[in-house]
Design a protein around this motif. Sequence first.
Motif, PDB file in Angstrom:
ATOM      1  N   PHE A 212       4.750 -17.957   0.957  1.00  0.00           N
ATOM      2  CA  PHE A 212       6.052 -17.812   1.616  1.00  0.00           C
ATOM      3  C   PHE A 212       6.203 -16.419   2.226  1.00  0.00           C
ATOM      4  O   PHE A 212       6.624 -16.253   3.396  1.00  0.00           O
ATOM      5  CB  PHE A 212       7.153 -18.085   0.592  1.00  0.00           C
ATOM      6  CG  PHE A 212       8.523 -17.906   1.168  1.00  0.00           C
ATOM      7  CD1 PHE A 212       9.081 -18.876   2.015  1.00  0.00           C
ATOM      8  CD2 PHE A 212       9.272 -16.761   0.890  1.00  0.00           C
ATOM      9  CE1 PHE A 212      10.342 -18.688   2.545  1.00  0.00           C
ATOM     10  CE2 PHE A 212      10.524 -16.584   1.416  1.00  0.00           C
ATOM     11  CZ  PHE A 212      11.069 -17.539   2.258  1.00  0.00           C
ATOM     12  N   ILE A 213       5.856 -15.426   1.395  1.00  0.00           N
ATOM     13  CA  ILE A 213       5.967 -14.050   1.889  1.00  0.00           C
ATOM     14  C   ILE A 213       5.042 -13.835   3.080  1.00  0.00           C
ATOM     15  O   ILE A 213       5.389 -13.193   4.086  1.00  0.00           O
ATOM     16  CB  ILE A 213       5.649 -13.054   0.763  1.00  0.00           C
ATOM     17  CG1 ILE A 213       6.724 -13.117  -0.337  1.00  0.00           C
ATOM     18  CG2 ILE A 213       5.542 -11.625   1.329  1.00  0.00           C
ATOM     19  CD1 ILE A 213       6.384 -12.337  -1.577  1.00  0.00           C
ATOM     20  N   CYS A 214       3.863 -14.395   2.996  1.00  0.00           N
ATOM     21  CA  CYS A 214       2.897 -14.236   4.113  1.00  0.00           C
ATOM     22  C   CYS A 214       3.420 -14.905   5.362  1.00  0.00           C
ATOM     23  O   CYS A 214       3.316 -14.355   6.475  1.00  0.00           O
ATOM     24  CB  CYS A 214       1.574 -14.873   3.682  1.00  0.00           C
ATOM     25  SG  CYS A 214       0.283 -14.717   4.984  1.00  0.00           S
ATOM     26  N   ALA A 215       4.034 -16.080   5.192  1.00  0.00           N
ATOM     27  CA  ALA A 215       4.560 -16.795   6.359  1.00  0.00           C
ATOM     28  C   ALA A 215       5.715 -16.032   6.984  1.00  0.00           C
ATOM     29  O   ALA A 215       5.819 -15.892   8.231  1.00  0.00           O
ATOM     30  CB  ALA A 215       5.009 -18.201   5.942  1.00  0.00           C
ATOM     31  N   VAL A 216       6.614 -15.536   6.117  1.00  0.00           N
ATOM     32  CA  VAL A 216       7.759 -14.768   6.645  1.00  0.00           C
ATOM     33  C   VAL A 216       7.278 -13.516   7.364  1.00  0.00           C
ATOM     34  O   VAL A 216       7.743 -13.175   8.460  1.00  0.00           O
ATOM     35  CB  VAL A 216       8.736 -14.419   5.504  1.00  0.00           C
ATOM     36  CG1 VAL A 216       9.802 -13.440   5.995  1.00  0.00           C
ATOM     37  CG2 VAL A 216       9.386 -15.685   4.957  1.00  0.00           C
ATOM     38  N   SER A 217       6.329 -12.795   6.714  1.00  0.00           N
ATOM     39  CA  SER A 217       5.817 -11.550   7.323  1.00  0.00           C
ATOM     40  C   SER A 217       5.134 -11.830   8.658  1.00  0.00           C
ATOM     41  O   SER A 217       5.327 -11.125   9.659  1.00  0.00           O
ATOM     42  CB  SER A 217       4.834 -10.870   6.370  1.00  0.00           C
ATOM     43  OG  SER A 217       5.451 -10.546   5.156  1.00  0.00           O
ATOM     44  N   GLY A 218       4.334 -12.923   8.668  1.00  0.00           N
ATOM     45  CA  GLY A 218       3.650 -13.267   9.912  1.00  0.00           C
ATOM     46  C   GLY A 218       4.632 -13.614  11.014  1.00  0.00           C
ATOM     47  O   GLY A 218       4.447 -13.255  12.181  1.00  0.00           O
ATOM     48  N   PHE A 219       5.739 -14.392  10.560  1.00  0.00           N
ATOM     49  CA  PHE A 219       6.741 -14.768  11.554  1.00  0.00           C
ATOM     50  C   PHE A 219       7.449 -13.546  12.118  1.00  0.00           C
ATOM     51  O   PHE A 219       7.686 -13.442  13.339  1.00  0.00           O
ATOM     52  CB  PHE A 219       7.737 -15.730  10.887  1.00  0.00           C
ATOM     53  CG  PHE A 219       8.791 -16.212  11.837  1.00  0.00           C
ATOM     54  CD1 PHE A 219       8.490 -17.106  12.866  1.00  0.00           C
ATOM     55  CD2 PHE A 219      10.118 -15.778  11.712  1.00  0.00           C
ATOM     56  CE1 PHE A 219       9.471 -17.540  13.732  1.00  0.00           C
ATOM     57  CE2 PHE A 219      11.090 -16.216  12.573  1.00  0.00           C
ATOM     58  CZ  PHE A 219      10.772 -17.098  13.593  1.00  0.00           C
ATOM     59  N   LEU A 220       7.792 -12.595  11.248  1.00  0.00           N
ATOM     60  CA  LEU A 220       8.473 -11.369  11.706  1.00  0.00           C
ATOM     61  C   LEU A 220       7.567 -10.567  12.653  1.00  0.00           C
ATOM     62  O   LEU A 220       8.023 -10.034  13.679  1.00  0.00           O
ATOM     63  CB  LEU A 220       8.865 -10.511  10.494  1.00  0.00           C
ATOM     64  CG  LEU A 220       9.983 -11.092   9.606  1.00  0.00           C
ATOM     65  CD1 LEU A 220      10.189 -10.210   8.373  1.00  0.00           C
ATOM     66  CD2 LEU A 220      11.284 -11.229  10.397  1.00  0.00           C
ATOM     67  N   VAL A 221       6.272 -10.487  12.281  1.00  0.00           N
ATOM     68  CA  VAL A 221       5.327  -9.751  13.142  1.00  0.00           C
ATOM     69  C   VAL A 221       5.215 -10.443  14.493  1.00  0.00           C
ATOM     70  O   VAL A 221       5.183  -9.800  15.554  1.00  0.00           O
ATOM     71  CB  VAL A 221       3.956  -9.639  12.467  1.00  0.00           C
ATOM     72  CG1 VAL A 221       2.908  -9.113  13.449  1.00  0.00           C
ATOM     73  CG2 VAL A 221       4.031  -8.739  11.239  1.00  0.00           C
ATOM     74  N   PHE A 222       5.189 -11.806  14.423  1.00  0.00           N
ATOM     75  CA  PHE A 222       5.103 -12.552  15.676  1.00  0.00           C
ATOM     76  C   PHE A 222       6.312 -12.293  16.567  1.00  0.00           C
ATOM     77  O   PHE A 222       6.177 -12.099  17.794  1.00  0.00           O
ATOM     78  CB  PHE A 222       4.975 -14.045  15.347  1.00  0.00           C
ATOM     79  CG  PHE A 222       5.098 -14.915  16.560  1.00  0.00           C
ATOM     80  CD1 PHE A 222       4.049 -15.044  17.476  1.00  0.00           C
ATOM     81  CD2 PHE A 222       6.292 -15.616  16.805  1.00  0.00           C
ATOM     82  CE1 PHE A 222       4.193 -15.848  18.593  1.00  0.00           C
ATOM     83  CE2 PHE A 222       6.409 -16.399  17.933  1.00  0.00           C
ATOM     84  CZ  PHE A 222       5.359 -16.526  18.831  1.00  0.00           C
ATOM     85  N   LEU A 223       7.510 -12.340  15.928  1.00  0.00           N
ATOM     86  CA  LEU A 223       8.722 -12.105  16.706  1.00  0.00           C
ATOM     87  C   LEU A 223       8.711 -10.701  17.358  1.00  0.00           C
ATOM     88  O   LEU A 223       9.077 -10.535  18.514  1.00  0.00           O
ATOM     89  CB  LEU A 223       9.957 -12.261  15.801  1.00  0.00           C
ATOM     90  CG  LEU A 223      10.314 -13.682  15.372  1.00  0.00           C
ATOM     91  CD1 LEU A 223      11.520 -13.673  14.427  1.00  0.00           C
ATOM     92  CD2 LEU A 223      10.589 -14.581  16.573  1.00  0.00           C
ATOM     93  N   ARG A 224       8.274  -9.744  16.540  1.00  0.00           N
ATOM     94  CA  ARG A 224       8.278  -8.357  17.056  1.00  0.00           C
ATOM     95  C   ARG A 224       7.258  -8.202  18.180  1.00  0.00           C
ATOM     96  O   ARG A 224       7.541  -7.558  19.205  1.00  0.00           O
ATOM     97  CB  ARG A 224       7.976  -7.383  15.922  1.00  0.00           C
ATOM     98  CG  ARG A 224       7.973  -5.926  16.348  1.00  0.00           C
ATOM     99  CD  ARG A 224       9.313  -5.569  16.948  1.00  0.00           C
ATOM    100  NE  ARG A 224       9.303  -4.193  17.456  1.00  0.00           N
ATOM    101  CZ  ARG A 224      10.196  -3.737  18.317  1.00  0.00           C
ATOM    102  NH1 ARG A 224      11.159  -4.526  18.774  1.00  0.00           N
ATOM    103  NH2 ARG A 224      10.138  -2.491  18.724  1.00  0.00           N
ATOM    104  N   GLN A 225       6.094  -8.801  18.015  1.00  0.00           N
ATOM    105  CA  GLN A 225       5.071  -8.714  19.067  1.00  0.00           C
ATOM    106  C   GLN A 225       5.551  -9.392  20.352  1.00  0.00           C
ATOM    107  O   GLN A 225       5.290  -8.926  21.463  1.00  0.00           O
ATOM    108  CB  GLN A 225       3.768  -9.350  18.581  1.00  0.00           C
ATOM    109  CG  GLN A 225       2.978  -8.479  17.621  1.00  0.00           C
ATOM    110  CD  GLN A 225       1.671  -9.127  17.215  1.00  0.00           C
ATOM    111  OE1 GLN A 225       1.580 -10.374  17.099  1.00  0.00           O
ATOM    112  NE2 GLN A 225       0.665  -8.299  16.953  1.00  0.00           N
ATOM    113  N   ASN A 226       6.250 -10.539  20.149  1.00  0.00           N
ATOM    114  CA  ASN A 226       6.781 -11.242  21.317  1.00  0.00           C
ATOM    115  C   ASN A 226       7.820 -10.385  22.057  1.00  0.00           C
ATOM    116  O   ASN A 226       7.831 -10.316  23.290  1.00  0.00           O
ATOM    117  CB  ASN A 226       7.402 -12.573  20.861  1.00  0.00           C
ATOM    118  CG  ASN A 226       7.733 -13.466  22.051  1.00  0.00           C
ATOM    119  OD1 ASN A 226       6.941 -13.555  23.005  1.00  0.00           O
ATOM    120  ND2 ASN A 226       8.869 -14.124  22.012  1.00  0.00           N
TER     121      ASN A 226
END
Length: 401
Positions: A212-226
């Motif tokens: 869960f933490i990995c998914a949330v972190s990945g999603f946040l990183v994705f949003l920021r990169q976008n």
Amino acid sequence: MGFFSSKKRKKEIRAARIDDAFNRVYSQIEGMGSADDPKKLERYILDSCEQIIASTKAMERQKMEYRIVTRYLNDIKAIENLPKEKAKDLRTTASKIVELEENLVNARAIQRNITDEQFQVISDDEEDMPEIINRFTSDEIYQAKLKRNLSYLEGEKSRWEIEREELRYQVKLFKRMALTIMVSFMTLLILLFTMSSATEVDISVWVFAVLFICAVSGFLVFLRQNKIAKEKKVAIIHLNQAISMLNVERMKYVNVTNSVEYSKDKYSVNNAAELQYVWEQYQDKVRDQIRYMENNEDLEFYSNKLENILGSIGLADEKIWINQINALIDRQEMADCRHRLVTRRKKIRERLDDHRRIVQEERDEIDRLMMSHEHYLPEITEIIKSVDKLCGTSSSNKLDA
């Protein structure tokens, strides 16, 4: 006039003959005896005759000057005795000449701050100068505006370049973060599975938590990169716009600067305000030239009028009063002029009396020597008679030829 010229020529011929006689007698005397020879007295007599002739010539010059001074005094008297209307017209005309001459002197003394080259260039463009100055002023204003725009666009360009570089750095940073998170979570999962195999502990909750933490972190990183990608795209668009506008403004600035520099070089000025000043100086100088020509024409008119007035008076020499025009205006100046002439004439009379006295003394001395000595060259007596006739002298005693 012909009578006086003929008389003068006869007098010159007679003087030339006397000079020839002097030369012949001198040559005969030089060939005689010693210094004590009585004949040497004849040389003294001849010297006296020469002195009489020289003094007589000086008297003639003095008499001529005396007559000239007398004519000037008569002219002053004629001017002072003019009828009131004519005297007023004379003074008015003379005053106008003095005024015009002062105007001419002042006009020549005026120095305008414009070079000959500037005057010539502006003269060629005289009709278009107001438009040229307005265009020059507009170009300078536009140049200053473009300069401000260039400064602003340079700032915008730099800002967006910095923004782009910052976003590039963030992209690299988040890539490293994403990689670090992925490695960390993989490592954590491996540890959990290793612990579970070794201890047979239920790790499903921890696995789900890690995922869960990995998914949330990945999603946040994705949003920021976008978001960074979008911001980077916007920064690049703004940067390109700034560069494009900067290039356009630079071209405009180059064109208007060339126009400004051309005007500066052509008219030898530093700015439009200075060109406006030079244009005003040009107009003043043109007006000065027009006034100068008008004053010249007026001066010629009044000078001719003054000559006509003086000529109608019947003066001996009206032209001399053109150079003494202040005396025609100022009564005191005229009185001073008359006083100077009277004093000058008195001195001439005194010199004439001195010359007459010298001539008579020399002539009396010749008589005395002629009476004291009986033997002379025949030419001596002839020379004395010729001198008497030429100089208007006479013996106080009758001499035998």
